[in-house]
Design a protein around this motif. Sequence first.
Motif, PDB file in Angstrom:
ATOM      1  N   GLU A  72       0.855  -1.228   0.260  1.00  0.00           N
ATOM      2  CA  GLU A  72       0.215  -0.037  -0.001  1.00  0.00           C
ATOM      3  C   GLU A  72       0.802   1.320   0.079  1.00  0.00           C
ATOM      4  O   GLU A  72       0.357   2.282  -0.425  1.00  0.00           O
ATOM      5  N   ASN A  73       2.193   1.496   0.502  1.00  0.00           N
ATOM      6  CA  ASN A  73       2.981   2.243   0.479  1.00  0.00           C
ATOM      7  C   ASN A  73       3.610   2.700  -1.026  1.00  0.00           C
ATOM      8  O   ASN A  73       4.009   3.640  -1.211  1.00  0.00           O
ATOM      9  N   TYR A  74       3.197   1.830  -2.019  1.00  0.00           N
ATOM     10  CA  TYR A  74       3.738   1.864  -3.349  1.00  0.00           C
ATOM     11  C   TYR A  74       2.386   2.376  -4.244  1.00  0.00           C
ATOM     12  O   TYR A  74       2.787   2.270  -5.623  1.00  0.00           O
ATOM     13  N   LYS A  75       1.394   2.870  -3.618  1.00  0.00           N
ATOM     14  CA  LYS A  75       0.284   3.194  -4.552  1.00  0.00           C
ATOM     15  C   LYS A  75       0.693   4.287  -5.795  1.00  0.00           C
ATOM     16  O   LYS A  75       0.348   4.341  -6.856  1.00  0.00           O
ATOM     17  N   ASP A  76       1.665   5.084  -5.452  1.00  0.00           N
ATOM     18  CA  ASP A  76       1.955   6.221  -6.379  1.00  0.00           C
ATOM     19  C   ASP A  76       3.336   5.906  -6.954  1.00  0.00           C
ATOM     20  O   ASP A  76       3.456   6.469  -8.143  1.00  0.00           O
ATOM     21  N   GLN A  77       3.804   4.668  -6.778  1.00  0.00           N
ATOM     22  CA  GLN A  77       4.949   4.228  -7.669  1.00  0.00           C
ATOM     23  C   GLN A  77       4.689   3.203  -8.517  1.00  0.00           C
ATOM     24  O   GLN A  77       5.665   2.832  -9.108  1.00  0.00           O
ATOM     25  N   ILE A  78       3.587   2.483  -8.618  1.00  0.00           N
ATOM     26  CA  ILE A  78       3.238   1.414  -9.403  1.00  0.00           C
ATOM     27  C   ILE A  78       2.195   1.582 -10.188  1.00  0.00           C
ATOM     28  O   ILE A  78       1.159   2.038 -10.014  1.00  0.00           O
ATOM     29  N   ASP A  79       2.384   1.567 -11.483  1.00  0.00           N
ATOM     30  CA  ASP A  79       1.264   1.690 -12.463  1.00  0.00           C
ATOM     31  C   ASP A  79       0.413   0.520 -12.638  1.00  0.00           C
ATOM     32  O   ASP A  79      -0.861   0.762 -12.932  1.00  0.00           O
ATOM     33  N   VAL A  80       0.984  -0.590 -12.418  1.00  0.00           N
ATOM     34  CA  VAL A  80       0.236  -1.954 -12.628  1.00  0.00           C
ATOM     35  C   VAL A  80       0.691  -3.045 -11.868  1.00  0.00           C
ATOM     36  O   VAL A  80       1.798  -3.329 -11.778  1.00  0.00           O
ATOM     37  N   MET A  81      -0.204  -3.895 -11.170  1.00  0.00           N
ATOM     38  CA  MET A  81       0.135  -4.744 -10.375  1.00  0.00           C
ATOM     39  C   MET A  81      -0.231  -6.270 -11.048  1.00  0.00           C
ATOM     40  O   MET A  81      -1.346  -6.425 -11.217  1.00  0.00           O
ATOM     41  N   ILE A  82       0.783  -6.990 -11.234  1.00  0.00           N
ATOM     42  CA  ILE A  82       0.500  -8.340 -11.831  1.00  0.00           C
ATOM     43  C   ILE A  82       0.128  -9.235 -10.729  1.00  0.00           C
ATOM     44  O   ILE A  82       1.179  -9.456  -9.997  1.00  0.00           O
ATOM     45  N   LEU A  83      -1.083  -9.950 -10.464  1.00  0.00           N
ATOM     46  CA  LEU A  83      -1.282 -10.710  -9.224  1.00  0.00           C
ATOM     47  C   LEU A  83      -0.830 -12.130  -9.553  1.00  0.00           C
ATOM     48  O   LEU A  83      -1.661 -12.849 -10.642  1.00  0.00           O
TER      49      LEU A  83
END
Lengths: 328, 328
Positions: free
Chosen positions: B59-70
């Motif tokens: 959650e601390n990376y909300k502004d640093q990650i464009d897309v999360m691959i689950l």
Amino acid sequence: MSNQIKVGIVGYGNLGRGVLEGIKKCPDMELVSIFTRRSPEGIAVNDKNVKVLHISEAENYKDQIDVMILCGGSATDLPEQGPQFAKMFNTVDSYDTHAKIPDYFAAVDQAAKESGKTSIISVGWDPGLFSINRLMAEAILPAGENYTFWGKGVSQGHSDAVRRVEGVKGAVQYTVPIDEAVEKVRSGVNPTLSTAEKHLRVCYVVAEEGYDQAKIEETIKTMPNYFADYITEVHFVSEEELQVNHSKLPHGGFVIRGGQTGENNKQIIEFSLTLDSNPEFTSSVLVAYARAAYRLNKEGQAGAKSVFEVAPVYLSPKSPEELRRDLL
Amino acid sequence: MSNQIKVGIVGYGNLGRGVLEGIKKCPDMELVSIFTRRSPEGIAVNDKNVKVLHISEAENYKDQIDVMILCGGSATDLPEQGPQFAKMFNTVDSYDTHAKIPDYFAAVDQAAKESGKTSIISVGWDPGLFSINRLMAEAILPAGENYTFWGKGVSQGHSDAVRRVEGVKGAVQYTVPIDEAVEKVRSGVNPTLSTAEKHLRVCYVVAEEGYDQAKIEETIKTMPNYFADYITEVHFVSEEELQVNHSKLPHGGFVIRGGQTGENNKQIIEFSLTLDSNPEFTSSVLVAYARAAYRLNKEGQAGAKSVFEVAPVYLSPKSPEELRRDLL
């Protein structure tokens, strides 16, 4: 008022006939009229309920047709009709002069944006479904190589070239993928192959009486651009045999991508078509994309599109919920 | 600041490792971090530049990650992580519990719409590329039948079932399409075929010492749901042979539609995959759709999508102009 999509057909050759058949298989669509440049009375349609009008009357149907399927040829019909009809209707067409696609797209895009209509260009199987597979396979396997094979199928351009040879009464040319090349590509070794190394050209020729068959064969096999660079077979047949065995228009082909992932794991993606009737299949693709053009326009997406810009969901008469439940 | 798409990976099993490899092949993408539920120190990554963090830090990376691959599994990971991560990130996942897709879609859709993010669910090859081909083939040839064959490939579920048999030390189960069934479908006769009539089950089994192989074979072949309805082959092998010849995870399969147009012309559409590594291929599809999720979100298209709602153009790093010029 019916909820069906109201469709018009411009041009009634092989493709137009295929579209007419295709629409019959789509309960969500209704044919309003065929438009022709010929005299409408001269057009023989099997179904008496089908209206045939002169193309000059199309503009009077602006409010009665949701999408116009343009069935003209790429050489002279579509460069004119594409932009012209995009000023009045949502359209789909099968423009296939590869080198001129960017210009054609720009002309149709400008017309469609001015009118607020949606036009999907270059629809069919190549360009069309094969293009989609080239794009997707390359995006998924960036390390790799695309291969396109055409055939076995009748090439109209090459058949015409043979017919122009002196002493040829009739001819059909099949483009045939070379099995060894296909197998090599399928094995994932990503060979370097020219178009000539991938395809054989097989001609069935009826010779005029009194002409030297050996000379005809030599003229065909050495014809620049069309045959000189290829392995070409020439088979002389009787007029009856040509009529009985070679009057259909089958076609097909493969798009294969051989790619690598991780530590050199081979991954092969293949898309292939085996078609009894090339024009009827192309028509069926046009009909599905006509549905898409209508829907995209309803969503306000005006302008020209290629098949690349159309999500699969727009092609199906089923709802997104149904599709996710049954086909995902 | 770089123009690259900033990607995070959640879960580092076979799929997560494949995604890491996949991103390396995409110059337009950059990996920010892997997130794991395990202790990050315990995760062995070949590349020292790759950051590994505990999942609670995501959650601390909300502004640093464009897309999360689950990259979690469908049984327990994704039902929880899908909606949870859609509240914070654009996501892609490979959720593949067919029967529960509508519920999963709804849960992710709600979360993504609240956060204004875009989530593409059920990405891979089946569900995924196979689904797209089922949809498109059906839309283009409404009169016809779809057939899906899986294999030759390792089925994890069936391998596990064999391993649970008493006296089995190790086992791998291959699902193998039956050639005659494939050829029948390719011929366009549209036969009626059950899953068991389309597939053979071939097991390679290491027996514990002192157990009766005939009894093991009988137990496997009569196991309800898994094997009883199928033609099943059981081959006993040594532990070494299992390790050397059966430790990879190949897979693949075909989607074939046999359709009819006009006056009963047969038209066959086939899409097939031959994969050395199933998880690496699925990962490659996830990476391409991660690009799409990011772009769709930039266009303001928030909410859950399936592969059906994604136009091909979003998958490629190339511009629409380039694609029309080079691949259409």
